[in-house]
Design a protein around this motif. Structure first.
Motif, PDB file in Angstrom:
ATOM      1  N   TYR A 169       0.831  -1.212   0.000  1.00 41.88           N
ATOM      2  CA  TYR A 169       0.000   0.000   0.000  1.00 41.88           C
ATOM      3  C   TYR A 169       0.862   1.258   0.000  1.00 41.88           C
ATOM      4  CZ  TYR A 169      -4.055  -2.901   1.286  1.00 41.88           C
ATOM      5  OH  TYR A 169      -5.059  -3.838   1.311  1.00 41.88           O
ATOM      6  N   ALA A 170       1.949   1.218   0.780  1.00 46.69           N
ATOM      7  CA  ALA A 170       2.820   2.399   0.863  1.00 46.69           C
ATOM      8  C   ALA A 170       3.477   2.682  -0.491  1.00 46.69           C
ATOM      9  CB  ALA A 170       3.878   2.189   1.945  1.00 46.69           C
ATOM     10  N   LEU A 172       2.455   1.649  -3.648  1.00 48.70           N
ATOM     11  CA  LEU A 172       1.516   2.064  -4.688  1.00 48.70           C
ATOM     12  C   LEU A 172       0.872   3.415  -4.342  1.00 48.70           C
ATOM     13  CD1 LEU A 172       0.315   1.410  -7.393  1.00 48.70           C
ATOM     14  CD2 LEU A 172      -1.416  -0.013  -6.289  1.00 48.70           C
ATOM     15  N   GLY A 173       0.649   3.639  -3.051  1.00 48.47           N
ATOM     16  CA  GLY A 173       0.116   4.938  -2.624  1.00 48.47           C
ATOM     17  C   GLY A 173       1.076   6.067  -2.974  1.00 48.47           C
ATOM     18  N   ALA A 174       2.360   5.866  -2.715  1.00 52.00           N
ATOM     19  CA  ALA A 174       3.359   6.889  -3.033  1.00 52.00           C
ATOM     20  C   ALA A 174       3.413   7.148  -4.536  1.00 52.00           C
ATOM     21  CB  ALA A 174       4.732   6.458  -2.525  1.00 52.00           C
ATOM     22  N   GLN A 176       0.904   6.697  -6.733  1.00 50.85           N
ATOM     23  CA  GLN A 176      -0.317   7.382  -7.175  1.00 50.85           C
ATOM     24  C   GLN A 176      -0.328   8.840  -6.725  1.00 50.85           C
ATOM     25  OE1 GLN A 176      -2.545   6.261  -9.278  1.00 50.85           O
ATOM     26  NE2 GLN A 176      -1.474   4.320  -9.444  1.00 50.85           N
ATOM     27  N   GLY A 177      -0.023   9.064  -5.461  1.00 51.18           N
ATOM     28  CA  GLY A 177      -0.053  10.434  -4.950  1.00 51.18           C
ATOM     29  C   GLY A 177       1.072  11.280  -5.528  1.00 51.18           C
ATOM     30  N   GLY A 178       2.266  10.683  -5.624  1.00 51.10           N
ATOM     31  CA  GLY A 178       3.398  11.412  -6.197  1.00 51.10           C
ATOM     32  C   GLY A 178       3.134  11.791  -7.644  1.00 51.10           C
TER      33      GLY A 178
ATOM     34  N   GLY B 173       1.875  13.147  -0.767  1.00 56.16           N
ATOM     35  CA  GLY B 173       1.768  12.067  -1.744  1.00 56.16           C
ATOM     36  C   GLY B 173       1.094  10.840  -1.147  1.00 56.16           C
ATOM     37  N   GLN B 176      -2.645  11.530  -0.788  1.00 55.52           N
ATOM     38  CA  GLN B 176      -3.389  11.502  -2.053  1.00 55.52           C
ATOM     39  C   GLN B 176      -3.498  10.087  -2.610  1.00 55.52           C
ATOM     40  OE1 GLN B 176      -5.078  13.952  -3.376  1.00 55.52           O
ATOM     41  NE2 GLN B 176      -4.467  15.329  -1.743  1.00 55.52           N
ATOM     42  N   GLY B 177      -2.379   9.382  -2.648  1.00 54.73           N
ATOM     43  CA  GLY B 177      -2.397   8.029  -3.195  1.00 54.73           C
ATOM     44  C   GLY B 177      -3.161   7.069  -2.304  1.00 54.73           C
ATOM     45  N   GLY B 178      -2.958   7.188  -0.995  1.00 51.08           N
ATOM     46  CA  GLY B 178      -3.671   6.321  -0.058  1.00 51.08           C
ATOM     47  C   GLY B 178      -5.180   6.535  -0.138  1.00 51.08           C
ATOM     48  N   LEU B 181      -6.554   4.853  -3.354  1.00 50.45           N
ATOM     49  CA  LEU B 181      -6.623   3.398  -3.200  1.00 50.45           C
ATOM     50  C   LEU B 181      -7.756   3.001  -2.247  1.00 50.45           C
ATOM     51  CD1 LEU B 181      -2.821   2.442  -2.999  1.00 50.45           C
ATOM     52  CD2 LEU B 181      -4.390   2.069  -4.906  1.00 50.45           C
ATOM     53  N   ASP B 193      -2.087   2.671   6.000  1.00 46.27           N
ATOM     54  CA  ASP B 193      -0.722   2.157   5.908  1.00 46.27           C
ATOM     55  C   ASP B 193       0.195   3.086   5.111  1.00 46.27           C
ATOM     56  OD1 ASP B 193      -1.657   0.057   7.367  1.00 46.27           O
ATOM     57  OD2 ASP B 193      -1.796  -1.345   5.692  1.00 46.27           O
ATOM     58  N   ALA B 194      -0.356   3.755   4.083  1.00 47.28           N
ATOM     59  CA  ALA B 194       0.472   4.704   3.321  1.00 47.28           C
ATOM     60  C   ALA B 194       0.838   5.892   4.207  1.00 47.28           C
ATOM     61  CB  ALA B 194      -0.262   5.169   2.061  1.00 47.28           C
ATOM     62  N   ALA B 197       3.420   4.816   6.804  1.00 47.73           N
ATOM     63  CA  ALA B 197       4.762   4.705   6.217  1.00 47.73           C
ATOM     64  C   ALA B 197       5.408   6.086   6.093  1.00 47.73           C
ATOM     65  CB  ALA B 197       4.682   4.020   4.850  1.00 47.73           C
TER      66      ALA B 197
END
Lengths: 216, 216
Positions: A169-170, A172-174, A176-178, B173, B176-178, B181, B193-194, B197
């Motif tokens: 999650y960390a 893929l989250g980074a 997507q958000g990045g 980031g 936004q990404g978390g 998702l 979790d995002a 992290a």
């Protein structure tokens, strides 16, 4: 990945190319104008195909949107399963992944962001079925990371307390958000630094084989 | 934040309330249908105001979209400047921030995601002026984190090599990404979790005041 009914087997290679062209055009229009703002006839004209061809490949707009999502998910996964990345199951391959994602965004001038993520952002609140299609795409992507991280833990590269699910999650989250920040701000640093933070976080779980006494 | 011309000073409080109602309705429609799929007349009807009222507050659709972005950016910043969060300039306040963001998403049933991030995802590729408006919103948000992190470094909570800019990108980031998702997968773990992290990554730069010899 044989579970994705993305390429009907009956199509000739020319048919597959036409279908792929329509999907690419449709994805582009949806990203620019939204689903409501994209009519099937706009797609047909932009892809330069006839009405009967459109109907042959996609029975209606719903079917088209569904196939655009699956097609974009597959393209994203293909980007992540290049030989140089291996199975994303080593610290080196995660670093390389972050580097390649960043370089690719620089090459496209930071436009478009993550195509699948952008589609998800556009469509997630449109209807339950579409959201489920998007979720399936993210699940496959997360599974790539989870499997790689699990292999690293099984092998002893990661300490026992590392949670492959949470780390996936960390990562893929980074991404997507990045991507969204880099795309909006039109500079690469948000993507580069968000990915670096996530990969560094994964690295913080590295087993200290040099000094096993330090590992809890 | 006095630089945002978000509330024309000439409006009465009733006028401001009407304007805010229109903006809320417009934001909602744009998130669901995209900008192209949202006509000014749809907004007028949904907000239950007359055509002359609409024109009084927003001269055209472009002006409406611009004001929706600024209004949503302000609402997001307001959420981040609650007294309990202080100036986001301590490890405890960053942990609390991550906790509150996660709890709020649970409360709304994981629907809608980050309203400003969703708007950005919808509109970033629509035109250059809109993108610049969105970028301005993100810049203000990043500035909140940067300032807090800089204060932490100046105070000696963070080591000298901590980069407030890079850590701000990592935090926003991850948010936004978390959010994207969690919103798509309809479960809270990706966001939780995002964020965990990213905050843990910030904490990894904590100055080791107990044993200064360990600090590089």
């Amino acid at each position: 990945m044989a579970d994705v009914k993305n390429q009907p087997p009956r199509l000739t290679s020319k048919g597959q190319a036409t279908r792929a062209r329509i999907l690419g055009v449709a994805a582009d229009l949806i990203l620019k104008r939204g689903v409501v703002g994209t009519q099937i006839d706009d797609v047909r004209r932009a892809a330069e195909v006839s009405g009967s061809q459109m109907t042959h490949y996609f029975k209606d707009k719903r079917a088209l949107v569904k196939d655009v999502i699956a097609w974009q998910a597959q393209a994203t996964l293909d980007n992540h399963t290049q030989p140089e990345l291996g199975h994303l199951d080593s610290f080196a391959s995660l670093r390389l992944w972050a580097h390649l994602v960043t370089e690719r965004q620089k090459q496209v001038g930071l436009e478009g962001g993550c195509q699948f993520g952008s589609l998800a952002g556009q469509l997630v609140e449109s209807d339950a079925e579409t959201r489920a299609d998007l979720a399936a795409g993210f699940e496959r992507w997360l599974e790539l990371f989870r499997k790689g991280l699990l292999a690293m833990r099984d092998r002893g590269d990661l300490r026992r307390e590392a949670d492959p699910e949470a780390l996936a999650y960390a990562l893929l989250g980074a991404l997507q958000g990045g991507m969204l920040l880099a795309q909006t701000l039109r500079r690469i640093e948000p993507l580069r630094d968000a990915l670096d933070a996530a990969v560094t976080h994964v690295e913080s779980f590295a087993a200290d084989t040099a000094d096993a006494a330090d590992v809890v």
